[in-house]
Write a protein that holds these residues in place. Structure first.
Motif, PDB file in Angstrom:
ATOM      1  N   LEU A 121     -17.493  -2.070  -4.068  1.00 37.46           N
ATOM      2  CA  LEU A 121     -16.210  -2.721  -3.857  1.00 37.46           C
ATOM      3  C   LEU A 121     -15.022  -1.790  -3.996  1.00 37.46           C
ATOM      4  N   GLY A 122     -15.135  -0.808  -4.896  1.00 36.16           N
ATOM      5  CA  GLY A 122     -13.962  -0.035  -5.291  1.00 36.16           C
ATOM      6  C   GLY A 122     -13.168   0.518  -4.134  1.00 36.16           C
ATOM      7  N   THR A 123     -13.794   1.336  -3.282  1.00 41.56           N
ATOM      8  CA  THR A 123     -13.037   1.968  -2.204  1.00 41.56           C
ATOM      9  C   THR A 123     -12.835   1.036  -1.019  1.00 41.56           C
ATOM     10  N   ARG A 124     -13.507  -0.117  -1.022  1.00 43.97           N
ATOM     11  CA  ARG A 124     -13.254  -1.120   0.018  1.00 43.97           C
ATOM     12  C   ARG A 124     -11.986  -1.898  -0.298  1.00 43.97           C
ATOM     13  N   VAL A 125     -11.836  -2.295  -1.550  1.00 45.23           N
ATOM     14  CA  VAL A 125     -10.667  -3.063  -1.965  1.00 45.23           C
ATOM     15  C   VAL A 125      -9.480  -2.139  -2.221  1.00 45.23           C
ATOM     16  N   PHE A 126      -9.739  -0.996  -2.852  1.00 46.54           N
ATOM     17  CA  PHE A 126      -8.686  -0.043  -3.195  1.00 46.54           C
ATOM     18  C   PHE A 126      -8.871   1.197  -2.315  1.00 46.54           C
ATOM     19  N   LYS A 127      -8.425   1.110  -1.080  1.00 48.06           N
ATOM     20  CA  LYS A 127      -8.759   2.105  -0.070  1.00 48.06           C
ATOM     21  C   LYS A 127      -8.197   3.492  -0.377  1.00 48.06           C
ATOM     22  N   LYS A 128      -7.104   3.554  -1.132  1.00 42.83           N
ATOM     23  CA  LYS A 128      -6.488   4.857  -1.424  1.00 42.83           C
ATOM     24  C   LYS A 128      -6.989   5.479  -2.724  1.00 42.83           C
ATOM     25  N   LEU A 129      -7.895   4.794  -3.408  1.00 45.93           N
ATOM     26  CA  LEU A 129      -8.382   5.308  -4.690  1.00 45.93           C
ATOM     27  C   LEU A 129      -9.027   6.690  -4.572  1.00 45.93           C
ATOM     28  N   PRO A 130      -9.803   6.990  -3.517  1.00 43.73           N
ATOM     29  CA  PRO A 130     -10.419   8.325  -3.426  1.00 43.73           C
ATOM     30  C   PRO A 130      -9.419   9.479  -3.409  1.00 43.73           C
ATOM     31  N   GLU A 131      -8.153   9.188  -3.122  1.00 39.11           N
ATOM     32  CA  GLU A 131      -7.141  10.246  -3.157  1.00 39.11           C
ATOM     33  C   GLU A 131      -6.999  10.863  -4.541  1.00 39.11           C
ATOM     34  N   SER A 174      -3.363  -1.387  -7.726  1.00 34.97           N
ATOM     35  CA  SER A 174      -2.631  -2.648  -7.843  1.00 34.97           C
ATOM     36  C   SER A 174      -3.270  -3.672  -6.881  1.00 34.97           C
ATOM     37  N   MET A 175      -3.252  -4.934  -7.328  1.00 34.94           N
ATOM     38  CA  MET A 175      -3.784  -6.029  -6.509  1.00 34.94           C
ATOM     39  C   MET A 175      -2.717  -7.099  -6.344  1.00 34.94           C
TER      40      MET A 175
END
Length: 264
Positions: A168-178, A262-263
């Motif tokens: 879920l992580g990078t699907r919901v928070f798409k910019k997290l891998p940055e 943030s959500m």
């Protein structure tokens, strides 16, 4: 791992909706919501009500399309701005969803937004979502806002679990891998914790991703705040310069994290 029981999450779906309803004005829902600037209070009610009606239908196995993540379309939303009609519809949906959940086993699986998860997951997700939107309403109307400490700590756990879930992580928070790269860490510390409540978190960023655990450890940046304020900062409902909030260390790292997890 969830801190609270399945029954407690079911209770909170109804209770948090009722508390949200209490802070709404009874005569006009046209005020803009500063923490969700694209919404009025009426839009907020439609969002919360639409979510609980849709997830209730999904858990009950009703046929029909399910909106994708981020899709504001909701079937069955009343075509009115009348506060009584909208808020009653929202509460009825929350109460019905809570009843549906209680009629089923916590480990039953429902697929919502294309994600098969246990009903404990979905009950918890609804409770956390509604309590944050209750803050949106309270901040709009100037009403008071409090959360039971165990619920606030669990909601913060849940946000970190979503961000670090490999599916879920990078699907919901798409910019997290940055943020993935050199090893860095963030320490979150609730300053008003109650006895027996673990309310410190260590988030670790590495080239391979992000992990978290409870603990008091030195980090590249530390965020200290009362528990409710800490949760609302993580959800970007309060700014870092809010009273009783202290940041020590790499503020840019913390701001980068907040921007990416943030959500709505």
């Amino acid at each position: 791992m969830a801190r609270l029981t399945y029954d407690r999450y079911c209770d909170e779906v109804s209770a948090q909706t009722a508390l949200l309803r209490e802070v709404l004005p009874g005569d006009d829902l046209s005020a803009k919501v500063p923490t969700c600037p694209q919404w009025t209070l009426a839009d907020l009610v439609r969002h919360v009500g639409g979510n609980v009606h849709m997830t209730d239908a999904a858990v009950r196995g009703e046929p029909g399309p399910r909106p994708a993540i981020g899709d504001p379309t909701r079937a069955g939303v009343p075509d009115t701005d009348d506060p009584d009609t909208l808020t009653a519809w929202m509460q009825d949906g929350a109460d019905a969803y809570a009843r549906t959940l209680r009629e089923r086993d916590a480990q039953d699986v429902a697929e919502i937004f294309g994600m098969p998860r246990t009903l404990t997951f979905w009950a918890r997700r609804a409770a956390c979502d509604i309590l944050v939107h209750r803050a949106d309403a309270a901040l709009t109307t100037g009403a008071g806002y409090t959360i039971a400490p165990d619920l606030a700590a669990d909601a913060l756990d849940e946000l970190l679990e979503l961000a670090t879930d490999p599916q879920l992580g990078t699907r919901v928070f798409k910019k997290l891998p940055e943020l993935f790269g050199p090893a860095r860490s963030i320490h979150l510390h609730a300053t008003d914790t109650v006895e027996g409540l673990d309310a410190e978190w260590l988030i670790e960023l590495t080239p391979d991703g992000v992990t978290w655990r409870h603990g008091h450890e030195k980090a590249d940046v530390a965020l200290q705040a009362p528990l409710t304020e800490l949760l609302l900062i993580l959800y970007r409902r309060l700014p870092l310069d809010f009273a009783q909030v202290h940041v020590h260390g790499d503020r840019a790292l913390l701001e980068g994290w907040l921007d990416r997890v943030s959500m709505g």
